[in-house]
Motif scaffolding. Structure first.
Motif, mmCIF file in Angstrom:
data_model
loop_
_atom_site.group_PDB
_atom_site.id
_atom_site.type_symbol
_atom_site.label_atom_id
_atom_site.label_comp_id
_atom_site.label_asym_id
_atom_site.label_seq_id
_atom_site.Cartn_x
_atom_site.Cartn_y
_atom_site.Cartn_z
ATOM 1 N N MET A 205 0.833 -1.193 0.000
ATOM 2 C CA MET A 205 0.000 0.000 0.000
ATOM 3 C C MET A 205 0.873 1.250 0.000
ATOM 4 S SD MET A 205 -2.545 1.369 3.003
ATOM 5 C CE MET A 205 -3.373 -0.199 3.090
ATOM 6 N N LYS A 206 0.565 2.186 -0.898
ATOM 7 C CA LYS A 206 1.319 3.428 -0.976
ATOM 8 C C LYS A 206 0.517 4.557 -0.332
ATOM 9 C CE LYS A 206 4.013 2.417 -5.126
ATOM 10 N NZ LYS A 206 4.368 2.857 -6.495
ATOM 11 N N ILE A 207 1.132 5.223 0.644
ATOM 12 C CA ILE A 207 0.482 6.316 1.362
ATOM 13 C C ILE A 207 1.306 7.581 1.182
ATOM 14 C CG2 ILE A 207 -0.260 7.168 3.617
ATOM 15 C CD1 ILE A 207 -0.585 4.295 4.519
ATOM 16 N N LEU A 208 0.618 8.697 0.895
ATOM 17 C CA LEU A 208 1.288 9.994 0.799
ATOM 18 C C LEU A 208 0.900 10.840 2.002
ATOM 19 C CD1 LEU A 208 3.030 11.982 -0.884
ATOM 20 C CD2 LEU A 208 0.884 12.847 -1.850
ATOM 21 N N LEU A 209 1.915 11.379 2.698
ATOM 22 C CA LEU A 209 1.698 12.323 3.792
ATOM 23 C C LEU A 209 1.995 13.727 3.292
ATOM 24 C CD1 LEU A 209 3.507 10.492 6.754
ATOM 25 C CD2 LEU A 209 1.159 10.191 5.912
ATOM 26 N N VAL A 210 1.102 14.669 3.596
ATOM 27 C CA VAL A 210 1.283 16.047 3.155
ATOM 28 C C VAL A 210 1.137 16.954 4.369
ATOM 29 C CG1 VAL A 210 0.606 17.803 1.492
ATOM 30 C CG2 VAL A 210 0.193 15.390 0.964
ATOM 31 N N ASP A 211 2.271 17.419 4.894
ATOM 32 C CA ASP A 211 2.272 18.258 6.093
ATOM 33 C C ASP A 211 3.620 18.981 6.147
ATOM 34 O OD1 ASP A 211 0.511 18.101 8.991
ATOM 35 O OD2 ASP A 211 2.515 19.004 9.053
ATOM 36 N N VAL B 87 5.521 4.638 2.575
ATOM 37 C CA VAL B 87 5.103 5.996 2.904
ATOM 38 C C VAL B 87 6.035 7.015 2.266
ATOM 39 C CG1 VAL B 87 4.596 7.630 4.758
ATOM 40 C CG2 VAL B 87 4.149 5.181 5.106
ATOM 41 N N GLU B 88 5.446 7.962 1.540
ATOM 42 C CA GLU B 88 6.182 9.110 1.026
ATOM 43 C C GLU B 88 5.611 10.366 1.668
ATOM 44 O OE1 GLU B 88 6.672 7.258 -3.471
ATOM 45 O OE2 GLU B 88 6.634 9.437 -3.192
ATOM 46 N N ALA B 89 6.413 11.421 1.741
ATOM 47 C CA ALA B 89 5.958 12.669 2.357
ATOM 48 C C ALA B 89 6.418 13.868 1.546
ATOM 49 C CB ALA B 89 6.481 12.775 3.793
ATOM 50 N N VAL B 90 5.554 14.864 1.455
ATOM 51 C CA VAL B 90 5.897 16.159 0.875
ATOM 52 C C VAL B 90 5.377 17.228 1.834
ATOM 53 C CG1 VAL B 90 5.901 15.380 -1.527
ATOM 54 C CG2 VAL B 90 3.772 16.187 -0.510
ATOM 55 N N HIS B 91 5.849 18.455 1.630
ATOM 56 C CA HIS B 91 5.614 19.474 2.655
ATOM 57 C C HIS B 91 4.826 20.681 2.172
ATOM 58 C CE1 HIS B 91 8.270 17.084 5.089
ATOM 59 N NE2 HIS B 91 9.233 17.183 4.195
ATOM 60 N N ASN B 92 4.304 20.641 0.954
ATOM 61 C CA ASN B 92 3.418 21.719 0.499
ATOM 62 C C ASN B 92 2.429 21.155 -0.520
ATOM 63 O OD1 ASN B 92 4.440 22.262 -2.388
ATOM 64 N ND2 ASN B 92 6.334 22.453 -1.190
ATOM 65 N N GLY B 93 1.362 21.912 -0.762
ATOM 66 C CA GLY B 93 0.310 21.429 -1.634
ATOM 67 C C GLY B 93 0.722 21.275 -3.083
ATOM 68 N N ARG B 94 1.606 22.134 -3.552
ATOM 69 C CA ARG B 94 2.039 22.041 -4.956
ATOM 70 C C ARG B 94 2.782 20.737 -5.211
ATOM 71 N NH1 ARG B 94 6.725 25.890 -6.226
ATOM 72 N NH2 ARG B 94 7.721 24.229 -5.016
ATOM 73 N N ASP B 95 3.730 20.404 -4.312
ATOM 74 C CA ASP B 95 4.465 19.146 -4.471
ATOM 75 C C ASP B 95 3.533 17.945 -4.315
ATOM 76 O OD1 ASP B 95 7.571 20.236 -2.842
ATOM 77 O OD2 ASP B 95 6.734 20.610 -4.842
ATOM 78 N N ALA B 96 2.536 18.076 -3.430
ATOM 79 C CA ALA B 96 1.564 16.991 -3.258
ATOM 80 C C ALA B 96 0.796 16.750 -4.544
ATOM 81 C CB ALA B 96 0.609 17.323 -2.121
ATOM 82 N N LEU B 97 0.359 17.825 -5.191
ATOM 83 C CA LEU B 97 -0.385 17.682 -6.445
ATOM 84 C C LEU B 97 0.466 16.987 -7.496
ATOM 85 C CD1 LEU B 97 -2.892 18.276 -8.165
ATOM 86 C CD2 LEU B 97 -1.859 20.503 -8.725
ATOM 87 N N GLN B 98 1.705 17.408 -7.619
ATOM 88 C CA GLN B 98 2.594 16.795 -8.609
ATOM 89 C C GLN B 98 2.784 15.309 -8.334
ATOM 90 O OE1 GLN B 98 6.112 19.241 -8.335
ATOM 91 N NE2 GLN B 98 5.272 20.864 -9.619
ATOM 92 N N GLN B 99 2.982 14.955 -7.068
ATOM 93 C CA GLN B 99 3.177 13.546 -6.719
ATOM 94 C C GLN B 99 1.917 12.726 -6.991
ATOM 95 O OE1 GLN B 99 6.391 12.796 -6.715
ATOM 96 N NE2 GLN B 99 6.144 11.548 -4.871
ATOM 97 N N MET B 100 0.759 13.285 -6.648
ATOM 98 C CA MET B 100 -0.487 12.534 -6.787
ATOM 99 C C MET B 100 -0.886 12.364 -8.251
ATOM 100 S SD MET B 100 -2.540 14.065 -3.495
ATOM 101 C CE MET B 100 -3.962 12.969 -3.581
ATOM 102 N N LEU B 101 -0.421 13.254 -9.104
ATOM 103 C CA LEU B 101 -0.687 13.104 -10.532
ATOM 104 C C LEU B 101 0.296 12.130 -11.180
ATOM 105 C CD1 LEU B 101 -1.432 16.810 -11.568
ATOM 106 C CD2 LEU B 101 -3.080 14.971 -11.170
ATOM 107 N N ALA B 102 1.464 11.980 -10.551
ATOM 108 C CA ALA B 102 2.508 11.141 -11.148
ATOM 109 C C ALA B 102 2.523 9.720 -10.602
ATOM 110 C CB ALA B 102 3.882 11.785 -10.915
ATOM 111 N N VAL B 103 2.048 9.543 -9.363
ATOM 112 C CA VAL B 103 2.147 8.248 -8.693
ATOM 113 C C VAL B 103 0.752 7.781 -8.283
ATOM 114 C CG1 VAL B 103 3.129 7.003 -6.726
ATOM 115 C CG2 VAL B 103 4.442 8.841 -7.824
ATOM 116 N N ASP B 104 0.505 6.492 -8.394
ATOM 117 C CA ASP B 104 -0.793 5.925 -8.038
ATOM 118 C C ASP B 104 -0.800 5.560 -6.551
ATOM 119 O OD1 ASP B 104 -2.724 2.999 -9.064
ATOM 120 O OD2 ASP B 104 -3.340 4.913 -8.204
ATOM 121 N N PHE B 105 -1.121 6.542 -5.699
ATOM 122 C CA PHE B 105 -1.185 6.292 -4.258
ATOM 123 C C PHE B 105 -2.516 5.648 -3.908
ATOM 124 C CE2 PHE B 105 1.952 9.731 -4.447
ATOM 125 C CZ PHE B 105 2.946 9.214 -3.633
ATOM 126 N N ASP B 106 -2.491 4.797 -2.886
ATOM 127 C CA ASP B 106 -3.728 4.191 -2.405
ATOM 128 C C ASP B 106 -4.532 5.164 -1.552
ATOM 129 O OD1 ASP B 106 -1.628 1.544 -2.297
ATOM 130 O OD2 ASP B 106 -3.544 1.310 -3.323
#
Length: 209
Positions: free
Chosen positions: A1-7, A30-49
Motif C-alpha cells: 500500500m502506498k500512502i502519501l503524507l502532506v504536512d 510511505v512518502e511525504a511532501v511538505h506543500n500542496g504544490r508538491d503533493a499535487l505533482q506527486q499525486m498526478l505522477a504516482v498511483d497512491f492508495d
C-alpha cells in the motif's frame, strides 16, 4: 500500500510515518511532501492508495489541493488530518471530496482504523451536521436522483461495484448487452468517470453504501 503524507511540520510527519510503517495491518510504503504544490505533482505522477493531507500548507493549502484534484479527476482517497476543529472546515473538506476529517491528536489506532475504513469506501466523519446526517440517510432512489441516475442505472452501478461483467449484469437484470452498455455510458457521464473502476470509486466518494 502506498500512502502519501502532506504536512509541513517535520516532527509530525516523522511521527506519523513511523506509526504507519510500524503497523502490521497496513504494510505501507510511505512518502511525504511538505506543500500542496508538491503533493499535487506527486499525486498526478504516482498511483497512491490514499493521501493524508493537512489543511494549512504553504504554496497551496489543503482546500486548494482538494479543488485541483477534483478538477484533474484524481480519485486518490483523501483523509484530512488537521488541528482545525472548525465545523465549516469539516463541511468544506467533505464537500470537496475528502473521505474523512480527523484531528492531529488522533491515536495511531484511530488513524489506522480510519485508513482501513476509507479504503473500504466509507466516509468517516465523527461529527456531522444535521444536513450531513440527512444526506447520509438518503434512500437509494433519492441518491440516484441527486446524482442524475435512474433507478435502473443505480442497479447497474451496484452490480458494477460487485465486480460483475457487462454480460453478467445483462443476465441478472434481464437486459440486452447493448442496453447495459448504454446505462454504463450514462453512469460515466453522470459521475464524471471514464471507466467502471472510476465510477465505482466516485460512487464511494459520493456516499453510496
Amino acid at each position: 500500500m502506498k500512502i502519501l503524507l502532506v504536512d509541513d511540520h517535520q516532527m509530525f510527519v516523522d511521527g506519523l510515518r513511523g506509526m504507519l510503517l510500524g503497523s502490521s495491518d497496513l504494510q505501507a510504503e510511505v512518502e511525504a511532501v511538505h506543500n500542496g504544490r508538491d503533493a499535487l505533482q506527486q499525486m498526478l505522477a504516482v498511483d497512491f492508495d490514499i493521501a493524508l493531507i493537512d489543511l494549512r500548507l504553504p504554496i497551496m493549502d489543503g482546500f486548494s489541493l482538494l479543488e485541483e484534484l477534483g478538477r484533474r479527476e484524481n480519485l486518490t482517497p483523501v483523509i484530512i488530518v488537521s488541528a482545525s476543529r472548525d465545523p465549516d472546515d469539516i463541511r468544506r473538506a467533505k464537500s470537496l471530496g475528502a473521505m474523512s476529517f480527523i484531528p492531529k491528536s488522533s491515536s495511531g489506532q484511530r488513524i489506522v482504523q480510519t485508513i482501513e475504513a476509507v479504503l473500504a469506501g466509507q466516509l468517516v466523519y465523527s461529527e456531522e451536521t444535521a444536513e450531513e446526517q440527512d444526506l447520509a440517510s438518503l434512500s437509494d432512489e433519492q441518491w440516484a436522483s441527486l446524482h442524475n441516475l435512474t433507478p435502473r442505472q443505480l442497479e447497474v452501478l451496484r452490480l458494477v461495484r460487485k465486480g460483475l461483467s457487462n454480460l453478467e449484469i445483462a443476465d441478472q437484470l434481464h437486459l440486452s448487452l447493448a442496453t447495459v452498455k448504454t446505462h454504463l455510458s450514462a453512469i460515466f457521464m453522470a459521475l464524471g468517470a471514464k471507466s467502471r473502476s472510476e465510477s465505482s470509486k466516485k460512487a464511494h466518494q459520493l456516499g453510496l453504501d
